[in-house]
Scaffold this motif. Structure first.
Motif, short mmCIF file in Angstrom:
data_model
loop_
_atom_site.label_atom_id
_atom_site.label_comp_id
_atom_site.label_asym_id
_atom_site.label_seq_id
_atom_site.Cartn_x
_atom_site.Cartn_y
_atom_site.Cartn_z
N UNK A 1 15.61 -3.11 9.25
CA UNK A 1 14.71 -1.99 8.97
C UNK A 1 13.29 -2.53 8.76
N UNK A 2 12.70 -3.09 9.81
CA UNK A 2 11.41 -3.76 9.66
C UNK A 2 10.29 -2.88 9.12
N UNK A 3 10.37 -1.58 9.35
CA UNK A 3 9.31 -0.70 8.85
C UNK A 3 9.38 -0.53 7.33
N UNK A 4 10.47 -0.91 6.73
CA UNK A 4 10.66 -0.75 5.28
C UNK A 4 10.35 -2.03 4.49
N UNK A 5 10.12 -3.13 5.19
CA UNK A 5 9.95 -4.44 4.53
C UNK A 5 8.76 -4.45 3.59
N UNK A 6 7.61 -4.00 4.07
CA UNK A 6 6.40 -4.03 3.24
C UNK A 6 6.56 -3.25 1.96
N UNK A 7 7.07 -2.01 2.07
CA UNK A 7 7.26 -1.19 0.88
C UNK A 7 8.27 -1.83 -0.07
N UNK A 8 9.37 -2.36 0.50
CA UNK A 8 10.38 -2.99 -0.35
C UNK A 8 9.76 -4.11 -1.20
N UNK A 9 9.04 -5.02 -0.55
CA UNK A 9 8.47 -6.15 -1.29
C UNK A 9 7.34 -5.74 -2.21
N UNK A 10 6.62 -4.67 -1.83
CA UNK A 10 5.55 -4.18 -2.69
C UNK A 10 6.13 -3.66 -4.03
N UNK A 11 7.33 -3.14 -3.98
CA UNK A 11 8.00 -2.64 -5.19
C UNK A 11 8.86 -3.74 -5.82
N UNK A 12 9.71 -4.37 -5.01
CA UNK A 12 10.68 -5.33 -5.54
C UNK A 12 10.03 -6.59 -6.09
N UNK A 13 8.94 -7.06 -5.47
CA UNK A 13 8.29 -8.27 -5.97
C UNK A 13 7.78 -8.13 -7.39
N UNK A 14 6.85 -7.18 -7.63
CA UNK A 14 6.34 -7.02 -8.99
C UNK A 14 7.41 -6.55 -9.98
N UNK A 15 8.29 -5.62 -9.56
CA UNK A 15 9.33 -5.15 -10.46
C UNK A 15 10.31 -6.27 -10.81
N UNK A 16 10.67 -7.07 -9.81
CA UNK A 16 11.54 -8.22 -10.06
C UNK A 16 10.88 -9.22 -10.99
N UNK A 17 9.56 -9.41 -10.81
CA UNK A 17 8.82 -10.30 -11.70
C UNK A 17 8.83 -9.79 -13.13
N UNK A 18 8.63 -8.48 -13.30
CA UNK A 18 8.64 -7.88 -14.64
C UNK A 18 10.03 -8.00 -15.28
N UNK A 19 11.07 -7.70 -14.51
CA UNK A 19 12.43 -7.82 -15.04
C UNK A 19 12.73 -9.27 -15.39
N UNK A 20 12.30 -10.20 -14.55
CA UNK A 20 12.51 -11.63 -14.82
C UNK A 20 11.82 -12.02 -16.13
N UNK A 21 10.61 -11.53 -16.32
CA UNK A 21 9.87 -11.83 -17.55
C UNK A 21 10.63 -11.30 -18.76
N UNK A 22 11.12 -10.06 -18.69
CA UNK A 22 11.88 -9.48 -19.81
C UNK A 22 13.15 -10.29 -20.08
N UNK A 23 13.87 -10.63 -19.03
CA UNK A 23 15.10 -11.41 -19.20
C UNK A 23 14.80 -12.78 -19.81
N UNK A 24 13.75 -13.44 -19.33
CA UNK A 24 13.37 -14.73 -19.87
C UNK A 24 12.94 -14.64 -21.32
N UNK A 25 12.16 -13.62 -21.63
CA UNK A 25 11.69 -13.42 -23.01
C UNK A 25 12.86 -13.18 -23.95
N UNK A 26 13.78 -12.30 -23.54
CA UNK A 26 14.96 -12.01 -24.38
C UNK A 26 15.80 -13.26 -24.58
N UNK A 27 15.95 -14.06 -23.54
CA UNK A 27 16.72 -15.29 -23.66
C UNK A 27 16.03 -16.27 -24.61
N UNK A 28 14.72 -16.36 -24.53
CA UNK A 28 13.97 -17.25 -25.43
C UNK A 28 14.11 -16.80 -26.88
N UNK A 29 14.06 -15.50 -27.11
CA UNK A 29 14.25 -14.98 -28.46
C UNK A 29 15.66 -15.31 -28.96
N UNK A 30 16.64 -15.10 -28.11
CA UNK A 30 18.03 -15.37 -28.48
C UNK A 30 18.23 -16.84 -28.87
#
Length: 189
Positions: A48-77
């Protein structure tokens, strides 16, 4: 028990706890999250090449934010809150996202064809993973090296190359927490 022996035992226990917490840096969920994102994102190029740009535009930053939350929670734990280290990780990955955004005008203005934009993006991500492995967390260097192999393979695989590379990289990301050895660069010194 002699006082010196007790002190040695206590210090040995403290050293073991610190070393164990230093080795266990990124939570497994971060690796698994990116395995899923990579598998979907890379496969979209083939299916689905026409969907790639939108996917990464959403998944990249959202994945980064989720990664940050997961890392932060793990550090607190683990009781290992290090603001400077969090900033370092954030700047590292934000730098990659900025470089990718700065590459967009190359395709928009026709300096490179849109078809080549994915390859350039993969090259930037490859370098970023490798440098993360050199400076932050060792297994990321091996994943970056594997991405480099995938980058080269894309020039020779006629069909579904992105999907094959995605499966390879996602498999490596998913396997990393299972094999252990998520030793940080700081604890390896």
């Amino acid at each position: 028990m002699e006082p010196m022996t007790q002190l040695e035992n206590d210090l040995g226990y403290v050293r073991e706890v610190v070393q164990r917490s230093e080795r266990d840096r990124s939570p497994a969920a971060v690796y698994l999250l990116w395995a899923a994102i990579v598998l979907v994102g890379f496969s979209l190029v083939d299916f689905a090449p026409t969907r790639v740009g939108f996917f990464w535009m959403v998944a990249g930053p959202l994945g980064g934010l989720i990664s940050w939350v997961l890392g932060w929670r793990d550090s607190v734990r683990r009781g290992q809150m290090r603001r400077e280290e969090g900033i370092l990780w954030g700047l590292h990955w934000a730098g990659m996202m900025a470089a990718i955004l700065l590459a967009v005008p190359l395709a928009v203005t026709g300096v490179i064809p849109w078809k080549g934009f994915g390859n350039i993006t993969l090259l930037l991500v490859t370098l970023t993973y490798f440098l993360a492995g050199v400076h932050l967390e060792r297994p990321l260097a091996w994943i970056g090296a594997l991405m480099a192999v995938g980058y080269v393979a894309l020039f020779f695989i006629p069909a579904h190359g992105w999907t094959l590379v995605g499966v390879m990289v996602a498999g490596a990301l998913a396997a990393t927490p299972l094999v252990g050895g998520r030793e940080s660069v700081a604890s390896a010194k």
